[in-house]
Scaffold this motif. Structure first.
Motif, mmCIF file in Angstrom:
data_model
loop_
_atom_site.group_PDB
_atom_site.id
_atom_site.type_symbol
_atom_site.label_atom_id
_atom_site.label_comp_id
_atom_site.label_asym_id
_atom_site.label_seq_id
_atom_site.Cartn_x
_atom_site.Cartn_y
_atom_site.Cartn_z
ATOM 1 N N PRO A 1 1.372 -4.775 4.205
ATOM 2 C CA PRO A 1 0.398 -5.488 5.033
ATOM 3 C C PRO A 1 1.042 -6.689 5.727
ATOM 4 O O PRO A 1 1.823 -7.434 5.123
ATOM 5 C CB PRO A 1 -0.663 -5.951 4.021
ATOM 6 C CG PRO A 1 -0.534 -4.992 2.881
ATOM 7 C CD PRO A 1 0.927 -4.669 2.795
ATOM 8 N N ALA B 1 0.880 -1.170 0.000
ATOM 9 C CA ALA B 1 0.000 0.000 0.000
ATOM 10 C C ALA B 1 0.913 1.215 0.000
ATOM 11 O O ALA B 1 1.942 1.224 0.671
ATOM 12 C CB ALA B 1 -0.888 -0.009 1.242
ATOM 13 N N THR C 1 1.149 5.791 -0.876
ATOM 14 C CA THR C 1 0.551 7.057 -1.287
ATOM 15 C C THR C 1 1.604 7.933 -1.951
ATOM 16 O O THR C 1 2.791 7.869 -1.609
ATOM 17 C CB THR C 1 -0.042 7.841 -0.098
ATOM 18 O OG1 THR C 1 1.001 8.151 0.836
ATOM 19 C CG2 THR C 1 -1.123 7.032 0.598
ATOM 20 N N GLN D 1 -5.398 -5.903 0.803
ATOM 21 C CA GLN D 1 -6.427 -5.168 1.539
ATOM 22 C C GLN D 1 -7.815 -5.474 0.980
ATOM 23 O O GLN D 1 -8.809 -5.135 1.607
ATOM 24 C CB GLN D 1 -6.132 -3.673 1.487
ATOM 25 C CG GLN D 1 -4.920 -3.304 2.354
ATOM 26 C CD GLN D 1 -4.552 -1.849 2.222
ATOM 27 O OE1 GLN D 1 -3.774 -1.485 1.375
ATOM 28 N NE2 GLN D 1 -5.104 -1.019 3.070
ATOM 29 N N ASN D 2 -7.856 -6.106 -0.166
ATOM 30 C CA ASN D 2 -9.146 -6.472 -0.739
ATOM 31 C C ASN D 2 -9.475 -7.957 -0.515
ATOM 32 O O ASN D 2 -10.524 -8.431 -0.930
ATOM 33 C CB ASN D 2 -9.156 -6.188 -2.244
ATOM 34 C CG ASN D 2 -9.019 -4.716 -2.545
ATOM 35 O OD1 ASN D 2 -9.563 -3.901 -1.817
ATOM 36 N ND2 ASN D 2 -8.278 -4.379 -3.593
ATOM 37 N N GLU E 1 -3.424 7.303 -4.161
ATOM 38 C CA GLU E 1 -3.355 6.242 -3.159
ATOM 39 C C GLU E 1 -3.469 4.891 -3.850
ATOM 40 O O GLU E 1 -4.289 4.707 -4.750
ATOM 41 C CB GLU E 1 -4.480 6.385 -2.135
ATOM 42 C CG GLU E 1 -4.391 7.649 -1.293
ATOM 43 C CD GLU E 1 -5.537 7.752 -0.299
ATOM 44 O OE1 GLU E 1 -6.522 6.995 -0.460
ATOM 45 O OE2 GLU E 1 -5.460 8.581 0.610
ATOM 46 N N HIS E 2 -2.639 3.958 -3.420
ATOM 47 C CA HIS E 2 -2.689 2.602 -3.960
ATOM 48 C C HIS E 2 -2.923 1.627 -2.812
ATOM 49 O O HIS E 2 -2.148 1.581 -1.849
ATOM 50 C CB HIS E 2 -1.372 2.247 -4.662
ATOM 51 C CG HIS E 2 -1.313 0.833 -5.150
ATOM 52 N ND1 HIS E 2 -0.781 -0.195 -4.399
ATOM 53 C CD2 HIS E 2 -1.728 0.262 -6.310
ATOM 54 C CE1 HIS E 2 -0.865 -1.327 -5.078
ATOM 55 N NE2 HIS E 2 -1.442 -1.070 -6.241
ATOM 56 N N LEU E 3 -4.006 0.882 -2.901
ATOM 57 C CA LEU E 3 -4.283 -0.131 -1.889
ATOM 58 C C LEU E 3 -3.627 -1.442 -2.286
ATOM 59 O O LEU E 3 -3.711 -1.861 -3.439
ATOM 60 C CB LEU E 3 -5.789 -0.340 -1.728
ATOM 61 C CG LEU E 3 -6.598 0.829 -1.174
ATOM 62 C CD1 LEU E 3 -8.078 0.447 -1.115
ATOM 63 C CD2 LEU E 3 -6.099 1.214 0.210
ATOM 64 N N SER E 4 -2.989 -2.082 -1.321
ATOM 65 C CA SER E 4 -2.423 -3.399 -1.572
ATOM 66 C C SER E 4 -3.522 -4.368 -1.984
ATOM 67 O O SER E 4 -4.656 -4.275 -1.511
ATOM 68 C CB SER E 4 -1.738 -3.921 -0.309
ATOM 69 O OG SER E 4 -1.510 -5.302 -0.400
ATOM 70 N N ARG E 5 -3.163 -5.298 -2.847
ATOM 71 C CA ARG E 5 -4.171 -6.281 -3.263
ATOM 72 C C ARG E 5 -4.649 -7.095 -2.070
ATOM 73 O O ARG E 5 -5.745 -7.622 -2.057
ATOM 74 C CB ARG E 5 -3.610 -7.189 -4.343
ATOM 75 C CG ARG E 5 -2.484 -8.103 -3.884
ATOM 76 C CD ARG E 5 -2.168 -9.157 -4.966
ATOM 77 N NE ARG E 5 -1.158 -10.079 -4.498
ATOM 78 C CZ ARG E 5 0.013 -10.283 -5.085
ATOM 79 N NH1 ARG E 5 0.328 -9.584 -6.155
ATOM 80 N NH2 ARG E 5 0.862 -11.165 -4.615
#
Length: 329
Positions: A140, A79, A81, A324-325, A318-322
């Motif tokens: 994460p 993740a 930013t 986090q999904n 912003e980039h969410l780690s895969r």
């Protein structure tokens, strides 16, 4: 003496305030033959020019965004930013005056007299972070292997990003500046080819505990300097809302008092003016300030939509780690 504080209660826009302050400062400098105030005026106009030239900022942020896309592909498990800003008027003004105070004080302590006007003017030709970008990464915990330390792994990835960044941006019109941090320790995680360009405050952490990687580029397309900071989330929290922020403020207050005590009032007008401007700016009660698109309940609760105090935002990604999904059964 003209002071920024005197212009912050008109309800005007920040650009109008900046122009009025710069114009009046220039007129006063001509009347008093104060060459440092003329340099100060040109510094203020440089900030105003950055705020108004949206075309080159758009071009620059788009090229920075290419690295964001590269990271999203290269490090999908992280993740992170990307943030960009033009330094706020209040912080820029404080920094300009702070440089004058620091340089004259250090020169006086070492030499026993005061720097010449050319020496003082030359020291003010050093601003490289009026435009700055920050990359903050987080790993994460679910991605950690047994026995791995999250902090250690994040630092490894941070240095890896740093190794990639320099060459990537140089292919897109940026030129890296050699580091100004002298005598620094070198981390084995930084490639030998990029190490001379980074100010490594991780391997060379400061007394406050502040840690980060800093690098300065010259953007050959927009003809402006930019600074890029790289941090882990823990480092960023420590700097923004943790002890580094608070301790830095306390240390600055102590050092400012020591500098005033060391240099008798009336001996150096450039020191006196810069010191007074800096002190009253630090003592500004933001809740009483009246600037269009800015309001504050106190010095902590601030809503800044114009770049007066927090800086003008030019790049939020912003980039969410895969991970986090991911849904855990």
């Amino acid at each position: 003496m003209k002071k920024l504080n005197d212009y912050l209660y008109s309800g005007d826009t920040v650009l109008r305030i900046l122009k009025r302050y710069a114009d009046d400062l220039k007129q006063s400098a001509k009347e008093t033959h104060n060459q440092i105030d003329l340099v100060h005026c040109n510094f203020l106009l440089q900030i105003a020019e950055l705020w108004q030239h949206n075309d080159f900022l758009t071009s620059q942020s788009q090229r920075i965004r290419e690295f964001y896309k590269f990271m999203a592909n290269e490090y999908p498990f992280l993740a992170f930013t990307f943030k960009g800003r033009i330094k706020s008027l209040i912080r820029a003004e404080a920094k300009f005056n702070g440089y004058i105070v620091e340089y004259i004080y250090k020169y006086y302590i070492e030499q026993g007299n005061y720097p010449s006007l050319p020496e003082l003017k030359n020291c003010l030709n050093c601003f490289r972070d009026l435009i700055a970008y920050r990359i903050v990464i987080s790993l994460p915990k679910c991605h950690l292997k047994e026995g791995e330390s999250c902090e250690d792994e994040e630092i490894k990835y941070l240095y890896d990003v740093a190794n990639q960044l320099l060459g990537f941006l140089e292919e897109r019109g940026f030129t890296a500046e050699l580091s100004s941090l002298t005598g620094q320790k070198k981390s084995p995680l930084l490639k030998e080819s990029v190490s001379p360009y980074y100010r490594d405050y991780i391997a060379n952490s400061e007394s406050s505990g502040y840690r980060s990687l800093h690098i300065t580029f010259y953007d050959n397309i927009s003809r402006s300097y930019v600074e890029v900071q790289l941090r882990t989330k823990e480092m960023d929290d420590f700097a923004e809302i943790g002890p580094a922020n608070h301790l830095g403020y306390e240390k600055r207050q102590e050092s400012e008092r020591a500098r005033r005590d060391a240099i008798p009032k009336g001996e150096n007008i450039y020191f006196d003016d810069a010191y007074e401007r800096g002190i009253i700016l630090h003592q500004l009660e933001l809740s009483k300030v009246d600037v269009n698109m800015f309001s504050a309940v106190n010095n902590s609760l601030i809503n800044d939509g114009c770049g007066l105090y927090r800086g003008r935002l030019i790049l939020p990604y912003e980039h969410l780690s895969r991970f986090q999904n991911d849904l855990v059964d």
